[in-house]
Design a protein around this motif. Structure first.
Motif, PDB file in Angstrom:
ATOM      1  N   LYS A   1       5.821 -12.169 -17.251  1.00 27.81           N
ATOM      2  CA  LYS A   1       7.188 -11.672 -17.211  1.00 27.81           C
ATOM      3  C   LYS A   1       7.682 -11.539 -15.776  1.00 27.81           C
ATOM      4  O   LYS A   1       6.896 -11.391 -14.838  1.00 27.81           O
ATOM      5  CB  LYS A   1       7.276 -10.306 -17.903  1.00 27.81           C
ATOM      6  CG  LYS A   1       7.257 -10.387 -19.421  1.00 27.81           C
ATOM      7  CD  LYS A   1       7.614  -9.038 -20.037  1.00 27.81           C
ATOM      8  CE  LYS A   1       7.766  -9.148 -21.545  1.00 27.81           C
ATOM      9  NZ  LYS A   1       8.194  -7.865 -22.146  1.00 27.81           N
ATOM     10  N   THR A   2       9.003 -11.560 -15.617  1.00 26.66           N
ATOM     11  CA  THR A   2       9.594 -11.322 -14.297  1.00 26.66           C
ATOM     12  C   THR A   2       9.682  -9.822 -14.056  1.00 26.66           C
ATOM     13  O   THR A   2       9.480  -9.002 -14.957  1.00 26.66           O
ATOM     14  CB  THR A   2      11.008 -11.929 -14.206  1.00 26.66           C
ATOM     15  OG1 THR A   2      11.852 -11.241 -15.144  1.00 26.66           O
ATOM     16  CG2 THR A   2      10.999 -13.413 -14.488  1.00 26.66           C
ATOM     17  N   VAL A   3      10.019  -9.472 -12.823  1.00 31.45           N
ATOM     18  CA  VAL A   3      10.159  -8.059 -12.451  1.00 31.45           C
ATOM     19  C   VAL A   3      11.233  -7.397 -13.309  1.00 31.45           C
ATOM     20  O   VAL A   3      11.025  -6.314 -13.866  1.00 31.45           O
ATOM     21  CB  VAL A   3      10.498  -7.925 -10.951  1.00 31.45           C
ATOM     22  CG1 VAL A   3      10.926  -6.508 -10.612  1.00 31.45           C
ATOM     23  CG2 VAL A   3       9.299  -8.327 -10.098  1.00 31.45           C
ATOM     24  N   ILE A   4      12.395  -8.039 -13.438  1.00 33.44           N
ATOM     25  CA  ILE A   4      13.513  -7.419 -14.169  1.00 33.44           C
ATOM     26  C   ILE A   4      13.199  -7.306 -15.666  1.00 33.44           C
ATOM     27  O   ILE A   4      13.560  -6.313 -16.316  1.00 33.44           O
ATOM     28  CB  ILE A   4      14.838  -8.207 -13.935  1.00 33.44           C
ATOM     29  CG1 ILE A   4      16.040  -7.354 -14.356  1.00 33.44           C
ATOM     30  CG2 ILE A   4      14.817  -9.542 -14.617  1.00 33.44           C
ATOM     31  CD1 ILE A   4      16.280  -6.144 -13.503  1.00 33.44           C
TER      32      ILE A   4
ATOM     33  N   GLU B   1      13.518 -11.737  -9.936  1.00 25.74           N
ATOM     34  CA  GLU B   1      13.098 -12.913 -10.712  1.00 25.74           C
ATOM     35  C   GLU B   1      11.661 -13.324 -10.414  1.00 25.74           C
ATOM     36  O   GLU B   1      11.151 -14.283 -10.994  1.00 25.74           O
ATOM     37  CB  GLU B   1      14.035 -14.095 -10.416  1.00 25.74           C
ATOM     38  CG  GLU B   1      15.484 -13.839 -10.831  1.00 25.74           C
ATOM     39  CD  GLU B   1      15.609 -13.410 -12.288  1.00 25.74           C
ATOM     40  OE1 GLU B   1      14.913 -14.007 -13.137  1.00 25.74           O
ATOM     41  OE2 GLU B   1      16.390 -12.488 -12.583  1.00 25.74           O
ATOM     42  N   LYS B   2      10.965 -12.592  -9.564  1.00 30.71           N
ATOM     43  CA  LYS B   2       9.581 -12.919  -9.225  1.00 30.71           C
ATOM     44  C   LYS B   2       8.663 -12.567 -10.394  1.00 30.71           C
ATOM     45  O   LYS B   2       8.840 -11.544 -11.053  1.00 30.71           O
ATOM     46  CB  LYS B   2       9.154 -12.136  -7.982  1.00 30.71           C
ATOM     47  CG  LYS B   2       7.942 -12.706  -7.262  1.00 30.71           C
ATOM     48  CD  LYS B   2       7.770 -12.031  -5.903  1.00 30.71           C
ATOM     49  CE  LYS B   2       6.661 -12.696  -5.112  1.00 30.71           C
ATOM     50  NZ  LYS B   2       6.518 -12.089  -3.758  1.00 30.71           N
ATOM     51  N   LEU B   3       7.670 -13.429 -10.661  1.00 30.68           N
ATOM     52  CA  LEU B   3       6.731 -13.176 -11.751  1.00 30.68           C
ATOM     53  C   LEU B   3       5.745 -12.071 -11.348  1.00 30.68           C
ATOM     54  O   LEU B   3       5.341 -11.979 -10.190  1.00 30.68           O
ATOM     55  CB  LEU B   3       5.964 -14.447 -12.111  1.00 30.68           C
ATOM     56  CG  LEU B   3       6.758 -15.561 -12.795  1.00 30.68           C
ATOM     57  CD1 LEU B   3       5.884 -16.799 -12.976  1.00 30.68           C
ATOM     58  CD2 LEU B   3       7.292 -15.095 -14.149  1.00 30.68           C
ATOM     59  N   ILE B   4       5.344 -11.270 -12.318  1.00 28.44           N
ATOM     60  CA  ILE B   4       4.399 -10.181 -12.078  1.00 28.44           C
ATOM     61  C   ILE B   4       3.088 -10.718 -11.504  1.00 28.44           C
ATOM     62  O   ILE B   4       2.473 -10.098 -10.627  1.00 28.44           O
ATOM     63  CB  ILE B   4       4.121  -9.393 -13.388  1.00 28.44           C
ATOM     64  CG1 ILE B   4       5.402  -8.691 -13.868  1.00 28.44           C
ATOM     65  CG2 ILE B   4       2.994  -8.387 -13.198  1.00 28.44           C
ATOM     66  CD1 ILE B   4       5.940  -7.627 -12.944  1.00 28.44           C
TER      67      ILE B   4
ATOM     68  N   GLY C   1       0.079  -3.300  -4.772  1.00 30.04           N
ATOM     69  CA  GLY C   1       1.053  -2.270  -4.422  1.00 30.04           C
ATOM     70  C   GLY C   1       2.412  -2.524  -5.032  1.00 30.04           C
ATOM     71  O   GLY C   1       3.092  -1.596  -5.503  1.00 30.04           O
ATOM     72  N   GLN C   2       2.834  -3.806  -5.057  1.00 28.36           N
ATOM     73  CA  GLN C   2       4.124  -4.160  -5.655  1.00 28.36           C
ATOM     74  C   GLN C   2       4.120  -3.913  -7.162  1.00 28.36           C
ATOM     75  O   GLN C   2       5.106  -3.428  -7.731  1.00 28.36           O
ATOM     76  CB  GLN C   2       4.444  -5.627  -5.345  1.00 28.36           C
ATOM     77  CG  GLN C   2       4.785  -5.887  -3.881  1.00 28.36           C
ATOM     78  CD  GLN C   2       4.848  -7.370  -3.558  1.00 28.36           C
ATOM     79  OE1 GLN C   2       4.135  -8.190  -4.155  1.00 28.36           O
ATOM     80  NE2 GLN C   2       5.689  -7.736  -2.603  1.00 28.36           N
ATOM     81  N   LYS C   3       3.007  -4.228  -7.811  1.00 29.77           N
ATOM     82  CA  LYS C   3       2.894  -3.981  -9.257  1.00 29.77           C
ATOM     83  C   LYS C   3       3.004  -2.484  -9.554  1.00 29.77           C
ATOM     84  O   LYS C   3       3.643  -2.078 -10.534  1.00 29.77           O
ATOM     85  CB  LYS C   3       1.559  -4.508  -9.783  1.00 29.77           C
ATOM     86  CG  LYS C   3       1.463  -6.023  -9.859  1.00 29.77           C
ATOM     87  CD  LYS C   3       0.077  -6.463 -10.305  1.00 29.77           C
ATOM     88  CE  LYS C   3      -0.053  -7.990 -10.281  1.00 29.77           C
ATOM     89  NZ  LYS C   3      -1.426  -8.425 -10.604  1.00 29.77           N
ATOM     90  N   LYS C   4       2.372  -1.658  -8.698  1.00 29.46           N
ATOM     91  CA  LYS C   4       2.415  -0.212  -8.913  1.00 29.46           C
ATOM     92  C   LYS C   4       3.861   0.299  -8.794  1.00 29.46           C
ATOM     93  O   LYS C   4       4.300   1.139  -9.584  1.00 29.46           O
ATOM     94  CB  LYS C   4       1.520   0.481  -7.873  1.00 29.46           C
ATOM     95  CG  LYS C   4       1.336   1.988  -8.058  1.00 29.46           C
ATOM     96  CD  LYS C   4       0.392   2.299  -9.188  1.00 29.46           C
ATOM     97  CE  LYS C   4       0.166   3.792  -9.358  1.00 29.46           C
ATOM     98  NZ  LYS C   4      -1.018   4.292  -8.702  1.00 29.46           N
TER      99      LYS C   4
END
Length: 629
Positions: free
Chosen positions: A81-84, A145-148, A154-157
């Motif tokens: 999935k994307t971030v959004i 729009e970046k993929l997980i 850190g970004q995932k958290k």
């Protein structure tokens, strides 16, 4: 209203119980911190509460008509999935209304747009949309729009934190939410959680965060849960009192044990057999006496490699990535005893600076010159470097058999591990059995045991419990070499550094003389002066008119008065507290006298605990009533 109820719950690891027969609850509006040593079971407790782990006995229930949100230490997000898509994966009424409005605009259907706008108006979702944007901006989430799967840990958290905050649950459960956040974001989150009406259960080792965001403490220790009605400062005060009582109780237990030991050693020739009940009481007393008392203060100063006159010189370095300037023309010469903290928003180059100094990467311009006698110890954020099949003591013993102390003595590796909260029983455990925080602590020891004279620590406080942080702080205060540290733990920084490199963006690094609190005060004063100067500028359309705001009913704060019963209660609390304090003093005197039996000592200690808790409740009630006067 009870949001969470846990009754007689336990967690069995097979070879031992992590905890057993624990009972506690959380009421609506409470902001509760769950604290304890690494491995005590905090994350296991949260997993049990949220249904992600089995309960070994007892029962946990969350009120059925509320929604809860959970942020784990390692969020489980869909990599495809994307971030959004991830942030809005929970479809509550607000997100559905916003989505429908966006789809209506795309369709161009006038009736559909009108209906969608009416729905958003009814739900007041325009405010919700603004709140969502604020949360995303504060957490530094920009590339929607970046993929997980392409995000760092850190970004995932941060994405998972944004998701759980945007869902606006009634009950929020957070496990180490401040990890991977920069200081500005931590302060925003602290304010957001402390000012909102949300009910909160939180695991964190950030002591400033605990103090400001929580109003109740649950401590997991020795397989039990201890409850403190107050913030972290209140907990420390009561913990100190309890340690003093425990020390007095242990002293009396030891005195009584000596008498009973003499009795046990006597041969029962003339009296027949000894009393079995007294023998049982002796062994019970012996077990209580060998229990660990209050933690002793660590005074540990290790011998380090000799440091010459030349330490490290940073000579006009610059570094860019993808045309983004990270460091621009930075110049600094380290001096003996430098204790420097590095602060700034995520992505501004803090870790890059450390990697340039340690020669992991090269600057685009300039150079770093290291003195011949400098031995760097570098603790990085990277993955843990362990053979999971090794035992804890083997990991450190592979580097050295002994640690040299400043006074010339040598400390065995076993004793060194004990000082850093790895008791002998744990030293022969396999690395695979350690918690994440315990592995971090072991990684730190691998660095320290090499006796460096220049320590570079990149986020050393992540996943460390408060007891370990206190030990590490005491060690670093006694460290005679240079210290360069990146940390989001403000308490840690304030205690250890007296100088900052502040990454302010576009490659500029401010050399600031002072700790983090000094810098924040300076920055706030500077912003206030700039605002005053801006307000003082005359406007071309200004008129010589002074506008006096007129108070409206909404601007006037209304407070209800005390009832007759509450007034009487308020007037009597002072005398009640005074009598309770006298009772508390008598109990302390009894426990220190050494006269009582072990049954009496146990009863006095229990009564002391009850009286102390009652005093705290009375004091809080007095404050509550005094605010209404």
């Amino acid at each position: 209203m009870n949001y969470l109820s846990a009754e007689n719950i336990g967690r069995n690891l097979g070879e031992r119980w992590l905890f057993k027969n624990l009972t506690f609850g959380i009421l609506q509006g409470e902001k509760v911190a769950l604290i304890g040593a690494n491995g005590a079971g905090k994350s296991s407790m949260l997993d049990m509460i949220t249904g992600n782990a089995d309960i070994d006995g007892g029962e946990i229930s969350i009120r059925k008509d509320i929604r809860y949100g959970y942020l784990g230490q390692n969020p489980d997000l869909n990599p495809a999935k994307t971030v959004i898509e991830t942030i809005f994966s929970s479809e509550n009424s607000n997100t559905l209304a916003i989505k429908e409005y966006d789809l209506a605009l795309e369709s161009g259907d006038g009736n559909r747009i009108a209906n969608a706008m009416e729905q958003v108006d009814n739900l007041k979702a325009w405010d919700y949309e603004a709140k969502v944007k604020q949360i995303l901006a504060k957490l530094g989430i920009e590339d929607f729009e970046k993929l997980i799967e392409n995000l760092s840990g850190g970004q995932k958290k941060r994405v998972a934190l944004a998701q759980v905050l945007i869902e606006e649950p009634d009950f929020l459960i957070l496990d180490e939410p401040t990890n991977h956040l920069d200081l500005d974001t931590i302060e925003w989150l602290e304010g957001y959680l402390s000012s909102s009406n949300i009910t909160l259960l939180l695991v964190t080792h950030d002591r400033y965060f605990l103090d400001k965001a929580c109003n109740r403490i649950l401590e997991l220790a020795d397989g039990k849960v201890f409850k403190y009605l107050g913030n972290y400062a209140y907990y420390l005060e009561k913990k100190e009192e309890q340690d003093a009582v425990d020390a007095a109780t242990q002293k009396n237990y030891r005195n009584l044990l000596r008498k009973e030991l003499e009795w046990m050693r006597r041969q029962p020739k003339a009296r027949g057999t000894k009393s079995q009940s007294r023998i049982d009481a002796f062994y019970d007393l012996k077990e209580k006496t060998v229990k660990k008392g209050p933690d002793e203060k660590l005074e540990l100063s290790m011998k380090m490699e000799r440091m010459g006159s030349k330490i490290i010189e940073i000579q006009h370095i610059s570094k860019s990535f993808d045309n983004k300037k990270i460091i621009a023309e930075f110049n600094y010469t380290f001096k003996r005893g430098d204790r420097i903290g590095i602060v700034g928003k995520n992505g501004m180059g803090k870790s890059t600076m450390l990697e340039i100094i340690t020669e992991k990467i090269k600057p685009d311009i300039g150079r770093v010159v290291k003195g011949d006698t400098i031995k760097i110890g570098y603790y990085s954020q990277g993955g843990l470097d362990f053979d999971e099949s090794q035992r804890v003591i083997e990991v450190v013993r592979d580097i050295a058999e002994y640690v040299k102390m400043a006074d010339g003595t040598e400390l065995s590796i076993s004793n060194f591990l004990t000082l850093f909260l790895f008791p002998p029983a744990m030293q022969y455990s396999f690395v695979s059995k350690l918690s994440g925080g315990e592995k971090r602590r072991l990684q730190l020891l691998k660095i320290l045991v090499q006796n460096p004279n220049f320590l570079i620590l990149d986020e050393p406080t992540n996943d460390l419990d408060i007891a370990t942080l206190n030990v590490l702080e005491d060690f670093l205060l006694n460290f005679g070499g240079c210290l360069l540290v990146v940390s989001h733990d403000r308490y840690f920084m304030d205690k250890l550094v007296d100088h900052l490199f502040v990454f302010e963006g576009d490659g500029y690094i401010r050399d600031f003389p002072g700790n983090y609190t000094d810098y924040r005060s300076w920055k706030e004063d500077k912003e206030e002066q700039e605002q005053l100067a801006m307000n003082a500028k005359p406007s071309s359309n200004a008129k010589n008119v002074i506008e006096i705001p007129i108070a409206t009913p909404q601007m006037v704060e209304t407070k209800r008065k005390l009832t007759f019963k509450e007034q009487k209660e308020y007037e009597g609390i002072g005398a009640e507290v005074e009598n309770l304090e006298k009772k508390k003093a008598i109990l302390v005197e009894k426990m220190n006298s050494g006269d009582g039996s072990h049954e009496e000592l146990a009863a006095w200690a229990k009564e002391f605990e009850n009286v102390s808790e009652l005093i705290s409740e009375k004091e809080l009630r007095w404050l509550e009533l005094s605010e209404l006067i």
